[in-house]
Structures are given as C-alpha cells and as structure tokens.
Design an enzyme around this catalytic site. Structure first.
Site, PDB file in Angstrom:
ATOM      1  N   LYS A 114       2.610  -0.854 -11.971  1.00  7.00           N
ATOM      2  CA  LYS A 114       2.733   0.344 -11.136  1.00  7.00           C
ATOM      3  C   LYS A 114       3.307   1.529 -11.890  1.00  7.00           C
ATOM      4  CE  LYS A 114       2.825  -1.583  -6.489  1.00  7.00           C
ATOM      5  NZ  LYS A 114       3.460  -1.591  -5.187  1.00  7.00           N
ATOM      6  N   LYS A 195      -7.241  -7.084  -8.998  1.00 10.09           N
ATOM      7  CA  LYS A 195      -6.892  -7.431  -7.616  1.00 10.09           C
ATOM      8  C   LYS A 195      -7.429  -6.384  -6.631  1.00 10.09           C
ATOM      9  CE  LYS A 195      -2.847  -6.525  -5.995  1.00 10.09           C
ATOM     10  NZ  LYS A 195      -1.464  -6.362  -5.563  1.00 10.09           N
ATOM     11  N   LYS A 198      -4.992  -1.789  -1.810  1.00  7.37           N
ATOM     12  CA  LYS A 198      -5.100  -0.618  -0.938  1.00  7.37           C
ATOM     13  C   LYS A 198      -4.789   0.666  -1.701  1.00  7.37           C
ATOM     14  CE  LYS A 198      -0.612  -2.005   0.805  1.00  7.37           C
ATOM     15  NZ  LYS A 198      -0.044  -2.992   1.659  1.00  7.37           N
TER      16      LYS A 198
HETATM   17  P1  TYM Z   1       2.049  -6.002  -0.389  1.00  9.02           P
HETATM   18  O1  TYM Z   1       2.336  -5.056   0.716  1.00  9.02           O
HETATM   19  O2  TYM Z   1       1.527  -5.454  -1.671  1.00  9.02           O
HETATM   20  O3  TYM Z   1       1.039  -7.109   0.082  1.00  9.02           O
HETATM   21  C1  TYM Z   1       1.290  -7.840   1.261  1.00  9.02           C
HETATM   22  C2  TYM Z   1       0.820  -9.272   1.131  1.00  9.02           C
HETATM   23  O4  TYM Z   1      -0.571  -9.314   0.850  1.00  9.02           O
HETATM   24  C3  TYM Z   1      -0.811 -10.079  -0.326  1.00  9.02           C
HETATM   25  N1  TYM Z   1      -1.944  -9.483  -1.041  1.00  9.02           N
HETATM   26  C4  TYM Z   1      -3.015 -10.159  -1.437  1.00  9.02           C
HETATM   27  N2  TYM Z   1      -3.359 -11.450  -1.321  1.00  9.02           N
HETATM   28  C5  TYM Z   1      -4.552 -11.838  -1.849  1.00  9.02           C
HETATM   29  N3  TYM Z   1      -5.390 -10.972  -2.467  1.00  9.02           N
HETATM   30  C6  TYM Z   1      -5.087  -9.675  -2.611  1.00  9.02           C
HETATM   31  N4  TYM Z   1      -5.924  -8.846  -3.227  1.00  9.02           N
HETATM   32  C7  TYM Z   1      -3.854  -9.218  -2.080  1.00  9.02           C
HETATM   33  N5  TYM Z   1      -3.244  -7.993  -2.041  1.00  9.02           N
HETATM   34  C8  TYM Z   1      -2.072  -8.180  -1.399  1.00  9.02           C
HETATM   35  C9  TYM Z   1       0.476  -9.969  -1.131  1.00  9.02           C
HETATM   36  O5  TYM Z   1       0.611 -11.018  -2.048  1.00  9.02           O
HETATM   37  C10 TYM Z   1       1.515  -9.994  -0.046  1.00  9.02           C
HETATM   38  O6  TYM Z   1       1.802 -11.309   0.347  1.00  9.02           O
HETATM   39  N6  TYM Z   1       6.673  -6.905  -2.006  1.00  9.02           N
HETATM   40  C11 TYM Z   1       5.695  -7.234  -1.014  1.00  9.02           C
HETATM   41  C12 TYM Z   1       6.164  -6.911   0.394  1.00  9.02           C
HETATM   42  C13 TYM Z   1       7.468  -7.549   0.719  1.00  9.02           C
HETATM   43  C14 TYM Z   1       7.677  -8.932   0.974  1.00  9.02           C
HETATM   44  C15 TYM Z   1       9.089  -9.041   1.238  1.00  9.02           C
HETATM   45  C16 TYM Z   1       6.850 -10.046   0.999  1.00  9.02           C
HETATM   46  C17 TYM Z   1       8.666  -6.913   0.820  1.00  9.02           C
HETATM   47  N7  TYM Z   1       9.645  -7.818   1.132  1.00  9.02           N
HETATM   48  C18 TYM Z   1       9.644 -10.293   1.513  1.00  9.02           C
HETATM   49  C19 TYM Z   1       7.432 -11.286   1.276  1.00  9.02           C
HETATM   50  C20 TYM Z   1       8.807 -11.401   1.531  1.00  9.02           C
HETATM   51  C21 TYM Z   1       4.443  -6.418  -1.274  1.00  9.02           C
HETATM   52  O7  TYM Z   1       4.477  -5.384  -1.891  1.00  9.02           O
HETATM   53  O8  TYM Z   1       3.335  -6.890  -0.683  1.00  9.02           O
END
Ligand code: TYM
Length: 332
Positions: A114, A195, A198
């Site tokens: 990032k 990957k 969004k």
């Molecule tokens: P974030 O918002 O980027 O993504 C949310 C969830 O979606 C999954 N994900 C995917 N899984 C499969 N293929 C993809 N292309 C894909 N893109 C996203 C991510 O692995 C995630 O599970 N840091 C985290 C948010 C967060 C969080 C937490 C998660 C904050 N605190 C505590 C778990 C526990 C994040 O940025 O996810």
C-alpha cells in the site's frame, strides 16, 4: 459463560465491497453465526488509514453494515457494529502498538504494497496491524474468518497476545485464523496474479457486490483467460481460469473438481457464460435485500444494539488488560 467459540472479524469501509470480500470473508461470517458467539464490525478506523472523503466514509460505512445483513447475517445472532462506536478499540490499539516492534511492522507485506511508490504515507497505515490485533483480542476471539491476505496480520496478533500474556499474565485468548480452502484469494479478472481489490483503479478487474447484472456479465465475458481452451484447475499454469473455477465453485457450493468435470471438453466460452449467470444468481438476492435494508432505515437500530453488545464485551477485556499492565483504575 457461553461455551460457544467466539468469533470476531471486520471489513474496511474504504469502498464498495467485491466478490472477493464476499467469498473470502463474508460467506464464512454467515456460516459461523449460528455455532459461535459472533462479533462483526465495520472497520472504519482502519478505513481512515488512507484519506476518506467524510461524506463517502459515512455512505460506505452504512453500506458495509447493510451488506452484512443482506449477505445473511442475523443481527439477533451476531453483533454488527461500527469499530468507532466502541472506544476500547482505539485504546487497546495504542497499548498493542507499544508492544509491537518496528521490524515486525516493516515486514508486513500489506504495508509494503500500500505504501509502494508513495512519498507521503500516513503513520496510521504503518501501525494498522496492532489496531487489528486489538480488535480481535478485545473479544477474546478464538476464530477470525478472513481471506488469505490477512494471514500475516493474524500471525502478528497471535504473537502480540502471547507477548502480552507472558509479560503481564494470562489475559488474552490466542486466536486462530479461519481461512477458506478455496477462494481465500480471489484474483483480479484482468490479471490472475493480482488480488481482486476494491481499491483497484480498473473497474473491470473486480466485481462489486452492487454491480448490475449486465455489468457482471460484461466483466466476466471480458475476464482474461489463459492460453488454450480447456477448463482446468491449475493455479501454476492456468491462474486465470483457476480463479474463475474457484469463483464458480464458491458460488454454487460445488468442489472445483466437480465444476471442472462438468465443463470437460466445453471450452472457455460456454464456461464463462454459465459463470456469469452463477455470479448474478449469487449476488442478485443480496442486492435486493440490501436495497430493502437501506430504504427501511433499520441499520441504525442494528448498529446501536450491536455497539451495546460489543461495548459490554470489549470494556471488560480492556479493564483486565489495563489492570494487568499497571494502569491505575478509573475512580482511583
Ligand atoms: P479488507 O477490508 O481489506 O477485506 C475484508 C475481508 O475480505 C477478504 N478479502 C478477500 N478474500 C479473498 N479474495 C480477495 N480478493 C479478497 N479481498 C479481501 C480479506 O482477507 C478480509 O478478510 N484489516 C482487515 C480488516 C480488519 C479486520 C480486523 C479483519 C480490521 N480489523 C479484525 C479481521 C479481524 C482488512 O483490511 O480487510
């Protein structure tokens, strides 16, 4: 106390969610809600680690909460809440930051990705993982359903929980990641080695959960495919078609082998046409529910009661952690 396993997870409200978020994370949120004591937050404090326009942040935050419900989360089973409505997250986040080494944060691949090529990188992006650790540890979660890209953050969370427990006495449960076997990393439709995200500048690379059916059909028909024409799951040699097979399997509940057998000898064209319909059938009911929820205004009540439950659980853990660390109690 309930003997059910506790679950915490979240999704950032930094943009519209994709099919990757749905397959990698949300589907498992829904699957776990009946057997576990679940907390699902909208990670708005994490969203602001990159600049968000205030009006857009408000809209996106409500949208993510509504999508949770539209995807099948029952607010009576799972607490659905905004991370920023539970102040303990920021407070324990700071405590966890003080326990984290610079080297650990420098090794985080998501930070590297990032921040790459940018000269003004916010410090929040760097210290984002200890806040995520706090999110999880506050609920003493046993399981954390996430996609593959969060694995490294989960490893750090486990290390921090262990470090805290060792220094200050047994306080936190050491959590386990809960990662789907297929679909843990849904790839871009334009590049099977990246990957689906969004934040991608190219809308053709991802399917948004609110894309209209015609758009979904168009994006899938244009999705990049590998050389040849056989529908075979082979991530190494056929990353693009393997990704499409994972999506098909996850949307229908079949195994990739079953889907592969079904399209034996049929070629990419027929497969992609059917895949588009499978994705539309998965997303359309979710969209219908989403629009109902947004117009009913029920999301406010859901978030209010979710925050009440979350605050009660989080406050108890925070107090224990502060006492263990040596803070004087409030009202001392
Ligand atoms: P974030 O918002 O980027 O993504 C949310 C969830 O979606 C999954 N994900 C995917 N899984 C499969 N293929 C993809 N292309 C894909 N893109 C996203 C991510 O692995 C995630 O599970 N840091 C985290 C948010 C967060 C969080 C937490 C998660 C904050 N605190 C505590 C778990 C526990 C994040 O940025 O996810």
């Amino acid at each position: 106390m309930s003997t059910k396993k506790r679950v915490l997870s979240g999704i950032q409200s930094s943009g519209m969610l994709t099919l990757g978020n749905y397959i990698g994370a949300m589907k498992n949120f829904v699957a776990l809600q009946h057997e576990c004591d679940c907390y699902f937050m909208v990670a708005d404090l994490h969203a602001i680690t990159v600049h968000q326009d205030p009006a857009a942040l408000r809209e996106q935050s409500e949208a993510v909460a509504a999508l949770y419900v539209a995807a099948g989360l029952d607010p009576k089973q799972a607490a659905i809440f905004m991370q920023s409505h539970v102040p303990a997250h920021a407070e324990l986040g700071w405590m966890m930051t003080t326990l984290t080494y610079m080297g650990e944060l420098e090794r985080m691949t998501q930070f590297k990705d990032k921040s790459e090529g940018k000269d003004a990188v916010g410090a929040g992006l760097f210290v984002y993982p200890p806040l995520m650790a706090a999110d999880i540890l506050l609920y003493n979660a046993h399981l954390v359903p996430v996609g593959d890209d969060q694995k490294q953050h989960l490893e750090l969370t486990r290390d921090l929980a262990g470090r805290f427990n060792q220094r200050y006495g047994e306080t936190f449960v050491v959590p386990e990641p809960f990662i789907p076997k297929v679909g843990a990393r849904i790839m871009s439709l334009e590049d099977g080695t990246k990957k689906m995200s969004k934040s991608s500048p190219s809308a053709g690379s991802y399917i948004s959960l609110l894309d209209a059916p015609e758009i979904i059909r168009k994006k899938i028909s244009r999705a990049k495919t590998d050389l040849g024409r056989e529908v075979i799951y082979d991530v190494q040699n056929k990353p693009e078609i393997s990704n499409l097979l994972s999506i098909y399997a996850q949307c229908t509940g079949q195994t990739v082998e079953q889907v592969q057998a079904q399209y034996d000898g049929q070629g990419y064209g027929a497969f992609k046409k059917d895949l588009a319909e499978v994705v539309v059938q998965t997303i359309e009911p979710l969209q219908r529910k989403y629009h109902e929820i947004r117009t009913s205004g029920e999301i406010r009540d859901i978030l209010r009661s979710g925050a009440e439950r979350a605050n009660a659980a989080a406050e108890a853990t925070l107090s224990a952690a502060k006492e263990a660390m040596g803070f004087l109690p409030r009202g001392y």
